[in-house]
Motif scaffolding. Structure first.
Motif, mmCIF file in Angstrom:
data_model
loop_
_atom_site.group_PDB
_atom_site.id
_atom_site.type_symbol
_atom_site.label_atom_id
_atom_site.label_comp_id
_atom_site.label_asym_id
_atom_site.label_seq_id
_atom_site.Cartn_x
_atom_site.Cartn_y
_atom_site.Cartn_z
ATOM 1 N N HIS A 1 0.675 4.527 -0.051
ATOM 2 C CA HIS A 1 -0.080 5.796 0.438
ATOM 3 C C HIS A 1 0.849 6.668 0.951
ATOM 4 O O HIS A 1 1.547 6.197 1.961
ATOM 5 C CB HIS A 1 -1.108 5.183 1.415
ATOM 6 N N ILE B 1 1.055 6.376 4.671
ATOM 7 C CA ILE B 1 1.579 5.124 5.170
ATOM 8 C C ILE B 1 3.157 5.312 5.100
ATOM 9 O O ILE B 1 4.048 4.871 5.827
ATOM 10 C CB ILE B 1 1.120 3.978 4.201
ATOM 11 N N SER C 1 -8.940 0.027 5.704
ATOM 12 C CA SER C 1 -9.649 0.880 4.576
ATOM 13 C C SER C 1 -9.430 0.048 3.061
ATOM 14 O O SER C 1 -10.271 -0.158 2.254
ATOM 15 C CB SER C 1 -9.274 2.304 4.157
ATOM 16 N N GLU C 2 -8.166 0.027 2.828
ATOM 17 C CA GLU C 2 -7.630 -0.789 1.579
ATOM 18 C C GLU C 2 -8.036 -2.258 1.556
ATOM 19 O O GLU C 2 -8.696 -2.604 0.268
ATOM 20 C CB GLU C 2 -5.995 -0.961 1.228
ATOM 21 N N ASN D 1 -5.221 1.927 10.204
ATOM 22 C CA ASN D 1 -6.496 2.585 9.309
ATOM 23 C C ASN D 1 -6.489 2.461 8.191
ATOM 24 O O ASN D 1 -7.614 2.131 7.455
ATOM 25 C CB ASN D 1 -6.377 4.201 9.706
ATOM 26 N N VAL D 2 -5.270 2.771 7.327
ATOM 27 C CA VAL D 2 -5.212 2.836 6.008
ATOM 28 C C VAL D 2 -5.197 1.532 5.408
ATOM 29 O O VAL D 2 -5.857 1.119 4.368
ATOM 30 C CB VAL D 2 -4.018 3.493 5.438
ATOM 31 N N ILE E 1 1.021 -1.153 -0.148
ATOM 32 C CA ILE E 1 0.127 -0.104 -0.215
ATOM 33 C C ILE E 1 1.039 1.379 -0.132
ATOM 34 O O ILE E 1 1.421 1.679 1.069
ATOM 35 C CB ILE E 1 -0.945 -0.037 1.145
ATOM 36 N N ARG F 1 -2.198 4.571 12.804
ATOM 37 C CA ARG F 1 -2.368 5.290 11.629
ATOM 38 C C ARG F 1 -2.320 4.357 10.333
ATOM 39 O O ARG F 1 -3.043 4.297 9.514
ATOM 40 C CB ARG F 1 -1.696 6.542 11.295
#
Ligand code: PRP
Ligand code: URA
Length: 212
Positions: free
Chosen positions: A13, A16, A46-47, A42-43, A11, A39
């Motif tokens: 992001h 991230i 969601s992914e 969280n990402v 991921i 944190r």
């Protein structure tokens, strides 16, 4: 970077990438480490949930009845003890109705075989979307054993979420469980002779819980 296997989702992001830098930093204490892990979790949550199936449900607005969506399957999080516990709160923020099961894995000192020493998982596991949480995918021994065990309990839809994965661990997990998709915040270079990931972040459990 090693070639990316097909079951691996890295991921990339920006948040991230910033937070992985914080958890790699040897000068980050357990509070900074934990906050950054929350944190990242969280990402990742969601992914992973992008692939969740939906069912159509009816909903009453203040004006009329219309249709909406609900998650088709119960989500079950399975942190691998101990360090996996540090990812639970970040996942629950995003999936508040998730159930949580626990699996403890310990290596047998003589055979070096990872064994399940503790487990408590919801009985609804066969119909659930199961997400195994473990920060480090190093040799892959712990995660492959946890997943073996969950399959014996009937789990069918399993994803694996980690913070850092090694090429060796990804290969091993794919060999043992090709049906399991891996989601990681970082895909690192290699393992050292002691089974630590390089560049890695050191011992995830010790850094998370301040037991260094
Ligand atoms: C760490 C980590 C994984 C395992 C990964 O746990 O949290 O569970 O090592 O290594 P592997 O892929 O080679 O199996 P550890 O055994 O250090 O226990 P802890 O969670 O109590 O720190
Ligand atoms: N377990 C950890 O906590 N860190 C590693 O780098 C490998 C296994």
């Amino acid at each position: 970077m090693a070639e990316k296997p097909e079951n691996l989702n890295v991921i990339e992001h920006p948040l991230i990438m910033r937070d992985v830098t914080i958890i790699r930093d040897k000068n980050s204490g357990h509070e900074q480490f934990r906050n950054a892990v929350n944190r990242i979790a969280n990402v990742l949550a969601s992914e992973i949930m992008k692939k969740a199936e939906l069912e159509i449900i009816s909903v009453e607005t203040p004006l009329e009845t219309t249709f909406g969506y609900g998650l088709k399957s119960q989500v079950i999080l399975i942190p691998v003890l101990r360090a996996g516990l540090g990812m639970v709160s970040g996942f629950i923020t995003v999936i508040p109705d998730a159930k949580v099961g626990h699996v403890g894995i310990q290596r047998n000192e003589e055979t070096l075989e990872p064994l399940v020493y503790y487990s408590k998982v919801p009985v609804s596991i066969p119909d659930a979307m199961v997400i195994v949480l473990d920060p480090m995918l190093a040799t892959g021994g712990s995660s492959a054993s946890a997943i073996n065990y969950l399959k014996t309990r009937g789990a069918k839809s399993i994803s694996f979420a980690c913070l850092v994965a090694s090429p060796e661990g990804v290969r091993y997990l794919f060999e043992k469980h090709p049906d399991v998709e891996i989601y990681t915040a970082a895909f690192d270079r290699e393992l050292n002779e002691k089974g630590y990931i390089l560049p890695g972040l050191g011992d995830a459990g010790d850094r998370m819980f301040g037991t260094l």
